[in-house]
Design a protein around this motif. Structure first.
Motif, PDB file in Angstrom:
ATOM      1  N   ILE A  89       0.862  -1.186   0.000  1.00 60.01           N
ATOM      2  CA  ILE A  89       0.000   0.000   0.000  1.00 60.01           C
ATOM      3  C   ILE A  89       0.896   1.233   0.000  1.00 60.01           C
ATOM      4  O   ILE A  89       1.764   1.379   0.865  1.00 60.01           O
ATOM      5  CB  ILE A  89      -0.915   0.039   1.236  1.00 60.01           C
ATOM      6  N   THR A  90       0.695   2.125  -0.964  1.00 62.65           N
ATOM      7  CA  THR A  90       1.442   3.378  -1.038  1.00 62.65           C
ATOM      8  C   THR A  90       0.468   4.542  -1.063  1.00 62.65           C
ATOM      9  O   THR A  90      -0.508   4.527  -1.824  1.00 62.65           O
ATOM     10  CB  THR A  90       2.320   3.422  -2.304  1.00 62.65           C
ATOM     11  N   ASN A 130       4.292  -5.755   7.860  1.00 58.52           N
ATOM     12  CA  ASN A 130       5.667  -6.245   7.744  1.00 58.52           C
ATOM     13  C   ASN A 130       6.688  -5.128   7.829  1.00 58.52           C
ATOM     14  O   ASN A 130       7.801  -5.326   8.324  1.00 58.52           O
ATOM     15  CB  ASN A 130       5.857  -6.981   6.414  1.00 58.52           C
ATOM     16  N   GLY A 131       6.328  -3.974   7.312  1.00 59.23           N
ATOM     17  CA  GLY A 131       7.263  -2.863   7.338  1.00 59.23           C
ATOM     18  C   GLY A 131       6.633  -1.604   6.776  1.00 59.23           C
ATOM     19  O   GLY A 131       5.654  -1.661   6.030  1.00 59.23           O
ATOM     20  N   VAL A 138       3.928  -2.679   3.744  1.00 55.06           N
ATOM     21  CA  VAL A 138       3.695  -4.034   3.234  1.00 55.06           C
ATOM     22  C   VAL A 138       2.873  -4.770   4.279  1.00 55.06           C
ATOM     23  O   VAL A 138       3.310  -4.917   5.422  1.00 55.06           O
ATOM     24  CB  VAL A 138       5.009  -4.776   2.958  1.00 55.06           C
ATOM     25  N   LEU A 139       1.694  -5.207   3.890  1.00 59.56           N
ATOM     26  CA  LEU A 139       0.820  -5.938   4.797  1.00 59.56           C
ATOM     27  C   LEU A 139       0.910  -7.437   4.523  1.00 59.56           C
ATOM     28  O   LEU A 139       1.031  -7.869   3.380  1.00 59.56           O
ATOM     29  CB  LEU A 139      -0.633  -5.485   4.630  1.00 59.56           C
ATOM     30  N   ASP A 140       0.834  -8.200   5.588  1.00 59.38           N
ATOM     31  CA  ASP A 140       0.851  -9.659   5.517  1.00 59.38           C
ATOM     32  C   ASP A 140      -0.503 -10.155   5.994  1.00 59.38           C
ATOM     33  O   ASP A 140      -0.825 -10.045   7.179  1.00 59.38           O
ATOM     34  CB  ASP A 140       1.983 -10.191   6.397  1.00 59.38           C
ATOM     35  N   VAL A 151      -2.750   0.135  -4.256  1.00 58.15           N
ATOM     36  CA  VAL A 151      -2.824  -1.161  -3.569  1.00 58.15           C
ATOM     37  C   VAL A 151      -2.469  -2.244  -4.577  1.00 58.15           C
ATOM     38  O   VAL A 151      -3.160  -2.411  -5.593  1.00 58.15           O
ATOM     39  CB  VAL A 151      -4.226  -1.401  -2.978  1.00 58.15           C
ATOM     40  N   VAL A 152      -1.404  -2.987  -4.292  1.00 56.15           N
ATOM     41  CA  VAL A 152      -0.917  -4.004  -5.223  1.00 56.15           C
ATOM     42  C   VAL A 152      -0.704  -5.319  -4.470  1.00 56.15           C
ATOM     43  O   VAL A 152       0.235  -5.440  -3.669  1.00 56.15           O
ATOM     44  CB  VAL A 152       0.396  -3.574  -5.903  1.00 56.15           C
ATOM     45  N   PRO A 153      -1.550  -6.332  -4.685  1.00 54.47           N
ATOM     46  CA  PRO A 153      -1.293  -7.657  -4.102  1.00 54.47           C
ATOM     47  C   PRO A 153      -0.047  -8.262  -4.728  1.00 54.47           C
ATOM     48  O   PRO A 153       0.147  -8.207  -5.940  1.00 54.47           O
ATOM     49  CB  PRO A 153      -2.541  -8.464  -4.467  1.00 54.47           C
TER      50      PRO A 153
END
Length: 511
Positions: free
Chosen positions: A247-248, A344-345, A366-368, A414-416
């Protein structure tokens, strides 16, 4: 490198009718004790090869090294390629038994998580180094003695020392030990070593489809992950699914002086922090609508197994140094059977010596997303996107155009990430589950731990989606192994225990 006589490298000499089909655990241990240095030498050579999945040249070096390891053992190895020649190959081998009616596949992976060498304070990530104890407890660098017993409490530090090259070495050493004692399984034993598990195994389904007949089996037994925090061996019947998402959010098109423009120009780091804060409450429960819908409930047997597991939450919390856990008092073993959302960060601007008085242009997290049985990774991403939209964001999959910037005050890209997959779980009363549990228990004086789900993830749903089979996990690493982080390590006794455990699994009988 382990060297055997020509006789031990000829499978046909070991599977003749009338030869012993049983084996004593002490025989496996005796073999290991007499070959410890050869095992460690081979393991260290494998650990010395960089193994990030995106490093195609070194990944292939790993695959070729493992293929040669299997060739020396007479396991008829081959590299299983995808449709494109530049994807990490799986390494396949087999120990076929005449007359066997059942087959199992033993799985481990040889790729590892990316590394930041500067963060490794114990040693360089691909320079295997021994320490007398965990580094955090004052372990000092040591050299293996030329002869005599090697202290089983020593730790070997290197990327993938525990996750998951230890699994590769333990599996192949178990083969050595069984063949040296003329023990013949009642099952066909097949071997599958994945080269991109840490990248989500995006080509695993393709590789399975191209080699489906070769990969037929009654079950896949996965050697990955840690034993229970109590040190007890365990069998895990399932794993979480996984999906990473970038996510940016955006501020100005160029960095701005924070004095001249602060309180006026939007700060994307603050915008992102506010957005992320809407996704979980103070107890750690995810607040995104629908996040827990469709979760497949645990059976009575599975709940009973969780209740019977050793209670180690307080000890682990104390070791890790935090006062309060999330989850409103639920146990760790209960919470890993629920879907989660982890950060994650986060990246925006600079900190430390490089910190400057600027308003950054972007902020990225970065989501997990960890999933349990009943979740779908595509649907879970859509729930995340819907939630972000409800917070007032224009959601896109690309950097915004000037026109989009002028039209929307809040923009989120948003990019998976590639490689998402769902959770998988096998029933505890399945015949394969019962056989594996009995085999692992036969190697332990203490009751083993049986868990319905691991906190970690593996691409097991990809396997079961493409093959009619079941999957179970038999982990061997120490729980404090720092997997995925800097200073990853394996406790030597865990490797030795793993050899015995996997030998017992190979010798189990399926009815």
């Amino acid at each position: 490198m382990i060297r055997f006589s020509a006789r031990l490298l000829l499978p046909g000499l070991l599977i003749l009718p009338g030869m012993a089909t049983g084996f004593a655990q002490s025989s496996v241990r005796d073999f290991r004790r007499s070959h410890e240095r050869q095992i460690i030498e081979e393991f260290s050579r494998l650990l010395s090869i960089p193994n990030v999945a995106s490093d195609r040249e070194n990944i292939r070096r790993n695959a070729e090294f493992i293929r040669e390891m299997m060739q020396r053992r007479g396991l008829n190895p081959q590299l299983l390629e995808g449709k494109s020649g530049d994807t990490p190959p799986a390494v396949y081998g087999e120990w076929l038994v005449p007359g066997a009616k059942h087959s199992i596949i033993l799985y481990a992976h040889y790729d590892g998580q990316p590394v930041d060498p500067k963060a490794w304070t114990a040693s360089a990530p691909f320079q295997p180094t021994w320490r007398s104890a965990p580094m955090e407890k004052g372990g000092q660098i040591v050299t293996l003695p030329a002869n005599g017993e090697i202290n089983p409490e020593w730790r070997l530090y290197a990327r993938s020392a525990s996750d998951d090259k230890a699994g590769v070495v333990a599996i192949l050493t178990a083969v050595d030990a069984l063949r040296a004692r003329n023990a013949t399984p009642s099952l066909n034993i097949k071997f599958f070593f994945d080269g991109e598990e840490e990248a989500g195994s995006p080509h695993l389904g393709q590789i399975i489809d191209l080699h489906k007949q070769l990969l037929q089996s009654d079950a896949w037994i996965i050697c990955d992950g840690p034993v229970h925090q109590s040190g007890r061996k365990q069998v895990v019947l399932g794993v979480r699914g996984d999906q990473n998402v970038d996510i940016t959010v955006y501020g100005s098109k160029r960095p701005l002086h924070s004095g001249h423009y602060g309180n006026w120009a939007p700060n994307p780091a603050m915008t992102l922090a506010r957005l992320l804060a809407t996704m979980k409450d103070d107890s750690g429960r995810v607040t995104i609508p629908g996040w827990y819908e469709g979760v497949e409930p645990l059976s009575d047997d599975e709940r009973r197994a969780i209740a019977q597991a050793p209670a180690y939450d307080d000890q682990v919390r104390s070791e890790l140094g935090f006062a309060r856990t999330e989850g409103n008092g639920k146990l760790l073993m209960e919470l890993i059977n629920e879907p989660s959302l982890n950060i994650n960060g986060i990246s925006s601007g600079d900190v430390g010596a490089l910190a400057r008085n600027v308003i950054p242009t972007t902020a990225t997290a970065v989501l997990d997303l960890r999933l349990v049985k009943g979740n779908d990774h595509v649907r879970q991403v859509q729930r995340l996107i819907d939630h972000i939209r409800k917070q007032g964001f224009f959601v896109t999959d690309h950097d915004p155009t000037d026109a989009e910037r002028k039209k929307h005050s809040l923009i989120a890209k948003v990019v998976p990430r590639e490689g998402g997959y769902n959770a998988e779980r096998t029933r505890m009363d399945h015949p394969v589950s019962i056989a594996v549990i009995e085999a692992v228990q036969s190697t332990s004086k203490e009751p083993i731990v049986k868990l319905p789900t691991s906190g970690g993830s593996l691409p097991l749903s990809i396997i079961t989606d493409h093959l009619r089979t079941v999957t179970l996990t038999v982990p061997i690493a120490n729980y404090d192994n720092n997997q995925h982080a800097e200073n990853e390590n394996i406790r030597l006794q865990n490797l030795w225990d793993g050899v015995e455990t996997l030998a017992a699994v190979m010798m189990m009988k399926l009815k």
